[in-house]
Design a protein around this motif. Structure first.
Motif, PDB file in Angstrom:
ATOM      1  N   ALA A  96       0.934  -1.204   0.058  1.00 55.08           N
ATOM      2  CA  ALA A  96      -0.028   0.019   0.009  1.00 55.08           C
ATOM      3  C   ALA A  96       0.747   1.052   0.090  1.00 55.08           C
ATOM      4  O   ALA A  96       0.868   2.262  -0.511  1.00 55.08           O
ATOM      5  CB  ALA A  96      -0.858   0.047   1.312  1.00 55.08           C
ATOM      6  N   LEU A 100       0.418   4.286  -2.478  1.00 52.27           N
ATOM      7  CA  LEU A 100       0.270   5.671  -2.099  1.00 52.27           C
ATOM      8  C   LEU A 100       1.098   6.721  -2.837  1.00 52.27           C
ATOM      9  O   LEU A 100       0.876   7.578  -3.252  1.00 52.27           O
ATOM     10  CB  LEU A 100       0.289   5.758  -0.475  1.00 52.27           C
ATOM     11  CG  LEU A 100      -0.998   4.881   0.084  1.00 52.27           C
ATOM     12  CD1 LEU A 100      -0.675   4.796   1.404  1.00 52.27           C
ATOM     13  CD2 LEU A 100      -2.423   5.785  -0.049  1.00 52.27           C
ATOM     14  N   PHE A 121      -2.298   7.558  10.147  1.00 53.12           N
ATOM     15  CA  PHE A 121      -1.114   6.758   9.847  1.00 53.12           C
ATOM     16  C   PHE A 121       0.070   7.631   9.734  1.00 53.12           C
ATOM     17  O   PHE A 121      -0.034   8.616   8.916  1.00 53.12           O
ATOM     18  CB  PHE A 121      -1.298   5.830   8.690  1.00 53.12           C
ATOM     19  CG  PHE A 121      -0.017   4.924   8.363  1.00 53.12           C
ATOM     20  CD1 PHE A 121       0.773   4.218   9.399  1.00 53.12           C
ATOM     21  CD2 PHE A 121       0.235   5.064   6.985  1.00 53.12           C
ATOM     22  CE1 PHE A 121       1.617   3.364   8.839  1.00 53.12           C
ATOM     23  CE2 PHE A 121       1.274   4.150   6.668  1.00 53.12           C
ATOM     24  CZ  PHE A 121       2.011   3.393   7.648  1.00 53.12           C
ATOM     25  N   TYR A 124       2.128   9.338   6.248  1.00 51.86           N
ATOM     26  CA  TYR A 124       1.271  10.034   5.375  1.00 51.86           C
ATOM     27  C   TYR A 124       1.963  11.373   4.829  1.00 51.86           C
ATOM     28  O   TYR A 124       2.167  11.861   4.027  1.00 51.86           O
ATOM     29  CB  TYR A 124      -0.144  10.428   5.523  1.00 51.86           C
ATOM     30  CG  TYR A 124      -1.065   9.194   5.623  1.00 51.86           C
ATOM     31  CD1 TYR A 124      -0.783   8.030   4.855  1.00 51.86           C
ATOM     32  CD2 TYR A 124      -2.391   9.281   6.179  1.00 51.86           C
ATOM     33  CE1 TYR A 124      -1.784   7.162   4.856  1.00 51.86           C
ATOM     34  CE2 TYR A 124      -3.159   7.919   6.297  1.00 51.86           C
ATOM     35  CZ  TYR A 124      -2.908   7.058   5.702  1.00 51.86           C
ATOM     36  OH  TYR A 124      -3.773   5.856   5.250  1.00 51.86           O
ATOM     37  N   ASN A 165      -8.759   6.494   5.472  1.00 53.92           N
ATOM     38  CA  ASN A 165      -8.057   5.177   5.868  1.00 53.92           C
ATOM     39  C   ASN A 165      -9.188   4.395   6.645  1.00 53.92           C
ATOM     40  O   ASN A 165      -9.564   4.929   7.712  1.00 53.92           O
ATOM     41  CB  ASN A 165      -6.526   5.296   6.506  1.00 53.92           C
ATOM     42  CG  ASN A 165      -6.114   4.184   7.325  1.00 53.92           C
ATOM     43  OD1 ASN A 165      -5.859   4.085   8.376  1.00 53.92           O
ATOM     44  ND2 ASN A 165      -6.391   3.041   6.634  1.00 53.92           N
ATOM     45  N   ASP A 203      -6.747   4.444   1.566  1.00 55.41           N
ATOM     46  CA  ASP A 203      -5.761   3.480   1.844  1.00 55.41           C
ATOM     47  C   ASP A 203      -6.506   2.360   2.821  1.00 55.41           C
ATOM     48  O   ASP A 203      -7.145   2.723   3.921  1.00 55.41           O
ATOM     49  CB  ASP A 203      -4.910   4.314   2.568  1.00 55.41           C
ATOM     50  CG  ASP A 203      -3.711   3.269   3.337  1.00 55.41           C
ATOM     51  OD1 ASP A 203      -3.494   2.533   2.712  1.00 55.41           O
ATOM     52  OD2 ASP A 203      -3.130   3.899   4.222  1.00 55.41           O
ATOM     53  N   PRO A 205      -5.586  -1.100   3.614  1.00 54.14           N
ATOM     54  CA  PRO A 205      -4.923  -2.446   3.846  1.00 54.14           C
ATOM     55  C   PRO A 205      -5.625  -3.209   4.744  1.00 54.14           C
ATOM     56  O   PRO A 205      -5.302  -4.451   5.022  1.00 54.14           O
ATOM     57  CB  PRO A 205      -3.525  -2.295   4.194  1.00 54.14           C
ATOM     58  CG  PRO A 205      -3.584  -0.883   4.638  1.00 54.14           C
ATOM     59  CD  PRO A 205      -4.590  -0.357   3.831  1.00 54.14           C
ATOM     60  N   TYR A 206      -6.505  -2.555   5.635  1.00 59.58           N
ATOM     61  CA  TYR A 206      -7.311  -3.718   6.804  1.00 59.58           C
ATOM     62  C   TYR A 206      -8.671  -3.869   6.326  1.00 59.58           C
ATOM     63  O   TYR A 206      -9.499  -4.258   7.349  1.00 59.58           O
ATOM     64  CB  TYR A 206      -7.380  -2.966   8.258  1.00 59.58           C
ATOM     65  CG  TYR A 206      -5.616  -2.575   8.585  1.00 59.58           C
ATOM     66  CD1 TYR A 206      -5.043  -3.266   9.359  1.00 59.58           C
ATOM     67  CD2 TYR A 206      -5.356  -1.101   8.048  1.00 59.58           C
ATOM     68  CE1 TYR A 206      -3.798  -2.872   9.661  1.00 59.58           C
ATOM     69  CE2 TYR A 206      -4.002  -0.886   8.660  1.00 59.58           C
ATOM     70  CZ  TYR A 206      -3.225  -1.494   9.541  1.00 59.58           C
ATOM     71  OH  TYR A 206      -2.030  -1.395   9.792  1.00 59.58           O
ATOM     72  N   SER A 231      -2.948  -3.434   0.024  1.00 60.80           N
ATOM     73  CA  SER A 231      -1.826  -4.592  -0.285  1.00 60.80           C
ATOM     74  C   SER A 231      -2.742  -5.786   0.676  1.00 60.80           C
ATOM     75  O   SER A 231      -3.460  -5.753   1.162  1.00 60.80           O
ATOM     76  CB  SER A 231      -0.710  -4.151   0.728  1.00 60.80           C
ATOM     77  OG  SER A 231      -0.833  -3.966   1.877  1.00 60.80           O
ATOM     78  N   LYS A 234      -1.542  -7.171   5.585  1.00 57.31           N
ATOM     79  CA  LYS A 234      -2.337  -7.549   6.648  1.00 57.31           C
ATOM     80  C   LYS A 234      -3.213  -8.904   6.437  1.00 57.31           C
ATOM     81  O   LYS A 234      -3.327  -9.610   7.164  1.00 57.31           O
ATOM     82  CB  LYS A 234      -3.251  -6.500   7.255  1.00 57.31           C
ATOM     83  CG  LYS A 234      -2.357  -5.161   7.112  1.00 57.31           C
ATOM     84  CD  LYS A 234      -1.292  -5.162   8.096  1.00 57.31           C
ATOM     85  CE  LYS A 234      -0.444  -3.546   7.795  1.00 57.31           C
ATOM     86  NZ  LYS A 234       0.586  -3.254   8.796  1.00 57.31           N
TER      87      LYS A 234
HETATM   88  C1  LIG Z   1      -2.761   2.731   7.274  1.00 61.02           C
HETATM   89  C2  LIG Z   1      -1.724   2.048   6.598  1.00 61.02           C
HETATM   90  N1  LIG Z   1      -1.373   2.299   5.448  1.00 61.02           N
HETATM   91  C3  LIG Z   1      -0.562   1.784   4.706  1.00 61.02           C
HETATM   92  C4  LIG Z   1       0.498   0.999   5.380  1.00 61.02           C
HETATM   93  C5  LIG Z   1       1.556   0.277   4.525  1.00 61.02           C
HETATM   94  O1  LIG Z   1       1.236  -0.865   4.273  1.00 61.02           O
HETATM   95  P1  LIG Z   1       2.101  -1.673   3.307  1.00 61.02           P
HETATM   96  O2  LIG Z   1       2.821  -2.776   4.028  1.00 61.02           O
HETATM   97  O3  LIG Z   1       1.096  -2.296   2.270  1.00 61.02           O
HETATM   98  O4  LIG Z   1       3.030  -0.843   2.497  1.00 61.02           O
HETATM   99  C6  LIG Z   1       0.350   0.655   6.793  1.00 61.02           C
HETATM  100  C7  LIG Z   1       1.044  -0.409   7.468  1.00 61.02           C
HETATM  101  O5  LIG Z   1       0.946  -0.439   8.557  1.00 61.02           O
HETATM  102  C8  LIG Z   1      -0.901   1.302   7.354  1.00 61.02           C
HETATM  103  O6  LIG Z   1      -1.078   0.799   8.667  1.00 61.02           O
END
Ligand SMILES: Cc1ncc(COP(=O)(O)O)c(C=O)c1O
Length: 385
Positions: A96, A100, A121, A124, A165, A203, A205-206, A231, A234
């Motif tokens: 991710a 981004l 996060f 950013y 997010n 964004d 990833p969760y 991504s 997670k």
């Molecule tokens: C909110 C958020 N965005 C992006 C990422 C980055 O994730 P990635 O490992 O897919 O690059 C994280 C990683 O902890 C995250 O918590």
């Protein structure tokens, strides 16, 4: 380096404590490193792919990724997000984070602003600054709901992107469809007022790390001028493998230019393309995800235990983070009190929300259960003083 020091400090302190007291006597809730094992199907697929001799294995491929992988993903996105999604609008990325950065480099002009609602996060700001922009952080309301009035007031002609997010790191908040639609309405109105399109960059990833059967709403259904960065870090517990994707809504303004720009940026940022073997592997297991049992158990034990002690928080709807209010109001004080009991958490000011602190419960359940008496001791200490 100075502005990214909270997690770094916790990391270093944690290592020192573990060396002194043994890892089993330190309750490390500081890092969001997934603890669930990857699904068996993922590892079986990797073994099969390693043994297979398919065309182009180990070679450079088109910068956007393998065509068959993008086809498979586009059809999965169509089902998941409820829009007819073509393979020509999805780019395979290095996580991710890579998605981004490719998106922001594509969209931002020097001096542009990326608006985001706190808490956020912490990477950013660095990501925006990487590409000549900066963040505009807007405080949220009780329960981490968007403050729509402040958002509307804060948007200027330099605002190029609203970054959302959900589920949110660190709050665990999942924004409702109604909230996304209200946000979209503001972005649309402000885009017309200033004569430039404000994009919604989501964004997520969760997305599938959620509790009690909750389903994260589709930003693609809320706002056509949106991009999704995500991504498998997670959802498959493979953050070290750096594999994710960026999707541009097919009806977004300048969708073709956005997508072509992101492909070029993916290349010239030095990523070139997402890791090849991982692209093939994830494409075979798109419907798989980690077993949520331990995260759910940890969340429930923590929520019950902390509530009994007297901590004030919103139960996370997703992610493996809990973001309580700091008892007494000072996040540094509770973080320090917990540290005295060898419990490591991160102060909310690192996420743009002083007065809160983050507990990353992606650890084994025994650690969670044994930590509760220390959460109580620290609570009693800071509230007594
Ligand atoms: C909110 C958020 N965005 C992006 C990422 C980055 O994730 P990635 O490992 O897919 O690059 C994280 C990683 O902890 C995250 O918590």
């Amino acid at each position: 380096m100075a502005s990214s020091s909270f997690i770094r400090k916790m990391f270093e302190t944690g290592n020192a404590l573990k060396a002194e007291h043994g890892a089993g006597n330190v309750f490390d809730f500081s890092l969001g490193n997934p603890s669930a094992p990857p699904p068996k199907a993922f590892e079986e697929t990797l073994r099969r792919l390693a043994a297979e001799d398919y065309p182009g294995k180990y070679k450079y491929m088109p910068n956007a990724g393998y065509p068959d992988v993008r086809e498979a993903l586009a059809s999965w996105i169509t089902g998941e997000y409820g829009v007819d999604f073509p393979a020509g609008r999805v780019l395979m990325t290095c996580g991710a984070g890579g998605a981004l950065n490719a998106a922001l480099k594509t969209i931002l002009n020097p001096g542009d602003r990326v608006m985001v609602s706190a808490p956020l996060f912490m990477e950013y700001r660095f990501y925006a600054q990487n590409h000549g922009g900066d963040l505009t952080v807007v405080d949220s309301l009780e329960g981490f709901e968007f403050d729509f009035g402040a958002i509307e007031k804060g948007i200027t002609r330099d605002t190029a992107v609203f970054l959302v997010n959900s589920p949110n790191n660190p709050s665990g908040k999942v924004y409702s469809m109604a909230s996304l639609e209200r946000l979209a309405d503001i972005l649309d109105r402000k885009s017309r007022e200033f004569g430039r399109r404000i994009y919604l960059l989501s964004d997520e990833p969760y997305r599938r790390i959620v509790y009690d059967g909750i389903k994260v709403p589709s930003v693609f259904q809320a706002y056509p001028h949106s991009l999704i960065a995500t991504s498998f870090s997670k959802e498959l517990s493979i953050p070290g493998e750096r594999i994710g994707w960026l999707a541009v809504h097919p009806q977004a303004e300048d969708a073709q230019a956005l997508f072509d720009g992101a492909v070029l940026c993916n290349r010239i940022l030095g990523y070139v393309n997402a890791p090849g073997l991982m692209q093939k592997a994830v494409a075979s297991v798109l419907d798989e995800q980690v077993d949520m049992t331990e995260y759910q158990r940890n969340r429930d034990i923590l929520c019950r235990g902390l509530k009994e002690i007297g901590y004030d928080f919103h139960a996370p709807e997703g992610t493996f983070y809990l973001f309580p209010k700091a008892p007494g109001g000072d996040d540094l004080k509770i973080v320090d009190a917990l540290l005295q009991h060898r419990v490591l958490v991160v102060p909310g000011r690192g996420f743009g929300s002083p007065g809160f602190f983050r507990i990353a419960f992606c650890v084994d359940t025994d650690t969670v259960s044994r930590s509760l008496s220390y959460f109580k001791a620290a609570f009693d200490e800071v509230t007594a003083s």
